[in-house]
Design a protein around this motif. Structure first.
Motif, PDB file in Angstrom:
ATOM      1  N   ARG A   1      -2.812  -5.693   3.916  1.00  0.00           N
ATOM      2  CA  ARG A   1      -2.279  -6.700   2.990  1.00  0.00           C
ATOM      3  C   ARG A   1      -2.981  -8.050   3.225  1.00  0.00           C
ATOM      4  NH1 ARG A   1       1.473 -10.112   3.888  1.00  0.00           N
ATOM      5  NH2 ARG A   1       2.358  -8.943   5.622  1.00  0.00           N
TER       6      ARG A   1
ATOM      7  N   PRO B   1      -0.809  -1.267   0.556  1.00  0.00           N
ATOM      8  CA  PRO B   1      -0.286  -2.536   0.048  1.00  0.00           C
ATOM      9  C   PRO B   1      -0.890  -2.964  -1.283  1.00  0.00           C
ATOM     10  CG  PRO B   1      -1.904  -2.922   1.767  1.00  0.00           C
ATOM     11  CD  PRO B   1      -1.867  -1.440   1.549  1.00  0.00           C
TER      12      PRO B   1
ATOM     13  N   GLU C   1       3.348  -0.507   3.413  1.00  0.00           N
ATOM     14  CA  GLU C   1       4.130  -1.530   2.689  1.00  0.00           C
ATOM     15  C   GLU C   1       4.007  -1.257   1.189  1.00  0.00           C
ATOM     16  OE1 GLU C   1       3.454  -5.471   5.236  1.00  0.00           O
ATOM     17  OE2 GLU C   1       1.679  -4.214   5.173  1.00  0.00           O
TER      18      GLU C   1
END
Ligand code: EAX
Length: 335
Positions: free
Chosen positions: A80, A100, A179
């Motif tokens: 990320r 991400p 994520e």
């Protein structure tokens, strides 16, 4: 990271140096432009193989005008953070899973749906088609340059508690996910307790028992020595994990068309080398993990897993629509 044509000033004090020799020295002193390339995996991983192919291809095509510095093992941050880095120009090229990516380019979430692809051939065929190109082009709406689809691999579950043969075995397990909301939802549907976390934090979290398990392709499990902290591996193959070779628009927008095309070509060479390494590890990796003490469950009936995660599809289409999903399914069926 812009040092293109940075000229060093120097004084020729050596007597007897001909004008011609001086001109050669001056030309060579035009420093090559350094390109930083980051990824989260080790220097022995399939991403490193891809990074080296990117480096050699770009350096050769540009005749040394660009040199590539590879940053492994998350030394530039998690995926990320590195994607953010591309947007602001603190890193030039990143090899990243789609983990991400959906947070930046929601159009790519479709690729994270569990059991979307049945085989490597099918996934590669779809990503190499006009649909893959379309998704790469979407990146430029989000301050990123999609250079090529590369590969991470089909993801499998590992944990330190018990053998997983059915979704019920995953019940209550604290599983680190990427994520990524689509992945988190799938694990919730399976009854597990998804814990999103950046990859560079994962080994320690498994070691300290913050989470019981994780899921990643054979490639990553091998490259990260997860056998040191995980006893059980179940070949659930619950989702195909592409990787993307992404560039920073801050660097790429300033290049000529020819230079930009070198980056695209280097990314395609990177993807090809990575896929070859993924295929090799798919053939050899499980034996290696067993040798290192992992108990591997190979004969998994994936039907119940597919059923368990079915609601993730409804949740996905209610949020992101079904058009791209249907086009991908149609293409996959014809691959
Ligand atoms: O892209 O975060 C993950 O589990 C990824 O598979 C890993 O960083 C390689």
């Amino acid at each position: 990271m812009k040092t293109l044509f940075a000229r060093r000033t120097f004084t020729a004090t050596v007597s007897g140096l001909s004008t011609c020799a001086l001109a050669v020295v001056a030309a060579n002193a035009q420093a090559a432009q350094e390109v930083s390339l980051g990824h989260t995996l080790s220097s022995t991983s399939h991403y490193a193989v891809g990074a080296q192919a990117f480096k050699s291809t770009l350096e050769e095509l540009s005749d040394g005008a660009f040199t590539v510095n590879e940053y492994t093992s998350g030394s530039l941050g998690g995926e990320r953070e590195m994607i953010e880095g591309l947007q602001i120009g603190t890193v030039d090229v990143v090899i990243t899973s789609t983990g991400p990516l959906g947070n930046f380019v929601p159009e790519t979430y479709v690729l994270d749906l569990p059991f979307l692809f049945e085989s490597y051939d099918q996934a590669r065929c779809v990503l190499d088609s006009e649909l893959g190109d379309e998704l790469l082009e979407k990146m430029s709406d989000h301050e990123l340059v999609g250079l090529a689809w590369s590969e991470n691999g089909f993801r499998h579950m590992t944990n330190s508690r018990r053998e997983i043969a059915t979704p019920a075995d995953a019940d209550g397990l604290r599983v680190r996910t990427m994520e990524n909301e689509v992945h988190q939802e799938a694990f919730r549907q399976m009854g597990a307790r998804p814990t999103p976390m950046a990859f560079p934090e994962l080994f320690t979290a498994l070691q300290q028992g913050t989470v019981d398990g994780q899921e990643n392709p054979i490639t990553v499990i091998v490259a990260t020595n997860f056998w040191e902290v995980q006893d059980y591996l179940s070949l659930t193959g619950h989702v195909y994990s592409p990787s993307a070779v992404l560039g920073s628009p801050i660097l790429l927008d300033g290049l000529s068309d020819e230079e930009r095309e070198w980056f695209h070509e280097a990314a395609r060479a990177s993807a090809e080398a990575t896929r070859e390494e993924v295929s090799r590890l798919e053939r050899e990796g499980v034996a290696l993990l067993e040798e290192n003490g992992m108990t591997v469950k190979t004969d998994i009936d994936i039907g119940p897993f597919q059923q368990a995660v079915e609601p993730a599809y409804e949740i996905f289409t209610s949020q992101h629509g079904s058009e791209m999903l249907e086009r991908i399914q149609e293409k996959a069926a014809s691959c």
